[in-house]
Motif scaffolding. Sequence first.
Motif, PDB file in Angstrom:
ATOM      1  N   THR A  71       0.546  -1.265  -0.185  1.00  0.00           N
ATOM      2  CA  THR A  71       0.177   0.210  -0.332  1.00  0.00           C
ATOM      3  C   THR A  71       0.623   1.436   0.056  1.00  0.00           C
ATOM      4  O   THR A  71       0.364   2.446  -1.097  1.00  0.00           O
ATOM      5  N   ILE A  72       2.126   1.153   0.716  1.00  0.00           N
ATOM      6  CA  ILE A  72       3.086   2.415   0.778  1.00  0.00           C
ATOM      7  C   ILE A  72       3.192   2.362  -0.072  1.00  0.00           C
ATOM      8  O   ILE A  72       3.483   3.967  -0.588  1.00  0.00           O
ATOM      9  N   THR A  73       4.242   1.647  -0.734  1.00  0.00           N
ATOM     10  CA  THR A  73       5.028   1.655  -2.685  1.00  0.00           C
ATOM     11  C   THR A  73       3.488   1.981  -3.684  1.00  0.00           C
ATOM     12  O   THR A  73       4.037   2.969  -3.896  1.00  0.00           O
ATOM     13  N   GLY A  74       2.638   1.786  -3.223  1.00  0.00           N
ATOM     14  CA  GLY A  74       1.402   2.057  -4.424  1.00  0.00           C
ATOM     15  C   GLY A  74       1.257   3.971  -4.149  1.00  0.00           C
ATOM     16  O   GLY A  74       1.291   3.913  -5.623  1.00  0.00           O
ATOM     17  N   ILE A  75       0.694   3.957  -3.102  1.00  0.00           N
ATOM     18  CA  ILE A  75       0.014   5.717  -2.735  1.00  0.00           C
ATOM     19  C   ILE A  75       1.678   6.262  -3.498  1.00  0.00           C
ATOM     20  O   ILE A  75       1.408   7.387  -3.909  1.00  0.00           O
ATOM     21  N   SER A  76       3.525   5.791  -3.375  1.00  0.00           N
ATOM     22  CA  SER A  76       4.131   6.594  -3.461  1.00  0.00           C
ATOM     23  C   SER A  76       5.029   6.596  -4.631  1.00  0.00           C
ATOM     24  O   SER A  76       4.994   7.197  -5.806  1.00  0.00           O
ATOM     25  N   VAL A  77       3.949   5.256  -5.087  1.00  0.00           N
ATOM     26  CA  VAL A  77       4.262   5.297  -7.254  1.00  0.00           C
ATOM     27  C   VAL A  77       3.582   6.481  -7.936  1.00  0.00           C
ATOM     28  O   VAL A  77       3.557   7.049  -8.795  1.00  0.00           O
ATOM     29  N   THR A  78       2.111   6.993  -6.782  1.00  0.00           N
ATOM     30  CA  THR A  78       1.318   7.126  -7.771  1.00  0.00           C
ATOM     31  C   THR A  78       1.537   9.308  -7.640  1.00  0.00           C
ATOM     32  O   THR A  78       1.253   9.301  -8.163  1.00  0.00           O
ATOM     33  N   VAL A  79       1.860   9.055  -6.510  1.00  0.00           N
ATOM     34  CA  VAL A  79       2.565  10.515  -5.780  1.00  0.00           C
ATOM     35  C   VAL A  79       3.119  10.962  -6.735  1.00  0.00           C
ATOM     36  O   VAL A  79       3.666  11.874  -7.184  1.00  0.00           O
ATOM     37  N   GLY A  80       4.594  10.241  -7.124  1.00  0.00           N
ATOM     38  CA  GLY A  80       5.552  10.134  -8.183  1.00  0.00           C
ATOM     39  C   GLY A  80       5.358  10.273  -9.120  1.00  0.00           C
ATOM     40  O   GLY A  80       5.921  11.546  -9.813  1.00  0.00           O
ATOM     41  N   TYR A  81       4.125   9.960  -9.984  1.00  0.00           N
ATOM     42  CA  TYR A  81       4.239   9.729 -10.920  1.00  0.00           C
ATOM     43  C   TYR A  81       2.767  11.130 -11.264  1.00  0.00           C
ATOM     44  O   TYR A  81       3.495  12.153 -12.014  1.00  0.00           O
ATOM     45  N   LEU A  82       1.673  11.828 -10.180  1.00  0.00           N
ATOM     46  CA  LEU A  82       1.359  12.809 -10.017  1.00  0.00           C
ATOM     47  C   LEU A  82       2.481  14.388  -9.740  1.00  0.00           C
ATOM     48  O   LEU A  82       1.624  15.076 -10.160  1.00  0.00           O
ATOM     49  N   SER A  83       3.275  14.138  -9.434  1.00  0.00           N
ATOM     50  CA  SER A  83       4.139  14.553  -8.909  1.00  0.00           C
ATOM     51  C   SER A  83       5.727  15.826  -9.877  1.00  0.00           C
ATOM     52  O   SER A  83       5.480  16.418  -9.858  1.00  0.00           O
ATOM     53  N   GLY A  84       5.170  14.473 -11.325  1.00  0.00           N
ATOM     54  CA  GLY A  84       6.446  15.013 -11.990  1.00  0.00           C
ATOM     55  C   GLY A  84       5.423  16.412 -13.278  1.00  0.00           C
ATOM     56  O   GLY A  84       3.741  15.674 -13.816  1.00  0.00           O
ATOM     57  N   ILE A  85       5.676  17.082 -13.181  1.00  0.00           N
ATOM     58  CA  ILE A  85       4.709  18.341 -13.797  1.00  0.00           C
ATOM     59  C   ILE A  85       4.836  18.851 -15.221  1.00  0.00           C
ATOM     60  O   ILE A  85       4.159  18.458 -15.626  1.00  0.00           O
ATOM     61  N   LYS A  86       6.127  17.704 -15.860  1.00  0.00           N
ATOM     62  CA  LYS A  86       6.724  17.634 -17.509  1.00  0.00           C
ATOM     63  C   LYS A  86       6.341  15.984 -17.639  1.00  0.00           C
ATOM     64  O   LYS A  86       6.530  15.508 -17.000  1.00  0.00           O
ATOM     65  N   PRO A  87       5.805  15.984 -19.216  1.00  0.00           N
ATOM     66  CA  PRO A  87       5.244  14.466 -19.400  1.00  0.00           C
ATOM     67  C   PRO A  87       7.032  13.522 -19.619  1.00  0.00           C
ATOM     68  O   PRO A  87       6.512  12.983 -18.936  1.00  0.00           O
ATOM     69  N   GLY A  88       7.724  13.929 -19.130  1.00  0.00           N
ATOM     70  CA  GLY A  88       9.167  13.692 -19.506  1.00  0.00           C
ATOM     71  C   GLY A  88       9.675  13.279 -17.920  1.00  0.00           C
ATOM     72  O   GLY A  88      10.610  12.622 -18.432  1.00  0.00           O
ATOM     73  N   ILE A  89       9.160  14.083 -17.150  1.00  0.00           N
ATOM     74  CA  ILE A  89      10.012  13.914 -16.001  1.00  0.00           C
ATOM     75  C   ILE A  89       8.957  12.517 -15.388  1.00  0.00           C
ATOM     76  O   ILE A  89       9.415  12.311 -13.851  1.00  0.00           O
ATOM     77  N   ARG A  90       7.673  12.438 -15.381  1.00  0.00           N
ATOM     78  CA  ARG A  90       6.794  11.625 -14.561  1.00  0.00           C
ATOM     79  C   ARG A  90       7.441  10.342 -14.304  1.00  0.00           C
ATOM     80  O   ARG A  90       7.205  10.177 -13.982  1.00  0.00           O
ATOM     81  N   GLY A  91       7.888   9.665 -15.471  1.00  0.00           N
ATOM     82  CA  GLY A  91       8.586   8.540 -15.386  1.00  0.00           C
ATOM     83  C   GLY A  91       9.070   7.676 -14.410  1.00  0.00           C
ATOM     84  O   GLY A  91       9.261   7.365 -13.438  1.00  0.00           O
ATOM     85  N   PRO A  92      10.282   9.267 -14.233  1.00  0.00           N
ATOM     86  CA  PRO A  92      11.593   8.940 -13.832  1.00  0.00           C
ATOM     87  C   PRO A  92      10.809   9.401 -12.108  1.00  0.00           C
ATOM     88  O   PRO A  92      12.391   8.705 -10.986  1.00  0.00           O
ATOM     89  N   SER A  93      10.446  10.539 -11.690  1.00  0.00           N
ATOM     90  CA  SER A  93       9.609  10.947 -10.922  1.00  0.00           C
ATOM     91  C   SER A  93       8.868   9.179  -9.976  1.00  0.00           C
ATOM     92  O   SER A  93       8.760   9.696  -8.712  1.00  0.00           O
ATOM     93  N   MET A  94       8.032   8.850 -10.931  1.00  0.00           N
ATOM     94  CA  MET A  94       7.172   7.515 -10.529  1.00  0.00           C
ATOM     95  C   MET A  94       8.176   6.237  -9.829  1.00  0.00           C
ATOM     96  O   MET A  94       8.480   6.195  -9.052  1.00  0.00           O
ATOM     97  N   VAL A  95       9.406   6.295 -10.710  1.00  0.00           N
ATOM     98  CA  VAL A  95      10.325   5.540  -9.749  1.00  0.00           C
ATOM     99  C   VAL A  95      11.023   5.560  -8.859  1.00  0.00           C
ATOM    100  O   VAL A  95      11.205   4.541  -8.089  1.00  0.00           O
ATOM    101  N   THR A  96      11.412   7.056  -8.550  1.00  0.00           N
ATOM    102  CA  THR A  96      11.901   7.306  -7.752  1.00  0.00           C
ATOM    103  C   THR A  96      10.718   7.258  -6.357  1.00  0.00           C
ATOM    104  O   THR A  96      11.092   6.880  -4.829  1.00  0.00           O
TER     105      THR A  96
END
Length: 100
Positions: free
Chosen positions: A39-64
Amino acid sequence: MNTDITASAKPEYPVIDRNPPFTKTVANFNTLDYLRLTTITGISVTVGYLSGIKPGIRGPSMVTGGLIGVMGGFMYAYQNSAGRLMGFFPNEGEVAKYKK
């Protein structure tokens, strides 16, 4: 100077292992521990994806975010498992398991 953290608090529940090793603590993970970790991992992946402002940064932000979530979830599950083995958290299942 006493650095033993368990010296400051007395366990409220039966002690199974006063100082459980890493392997025993991880082997003691129960379903709720794994549920919390995912659950914590899933929420963090979602928050990471949503925090990527530009489409090109969403992937690395999601992984982080996912890596942070895996580490945080693992540490939380580890803390709960170790706490049950040391008698600081309710541990009826562990008492029954290790009593045999």
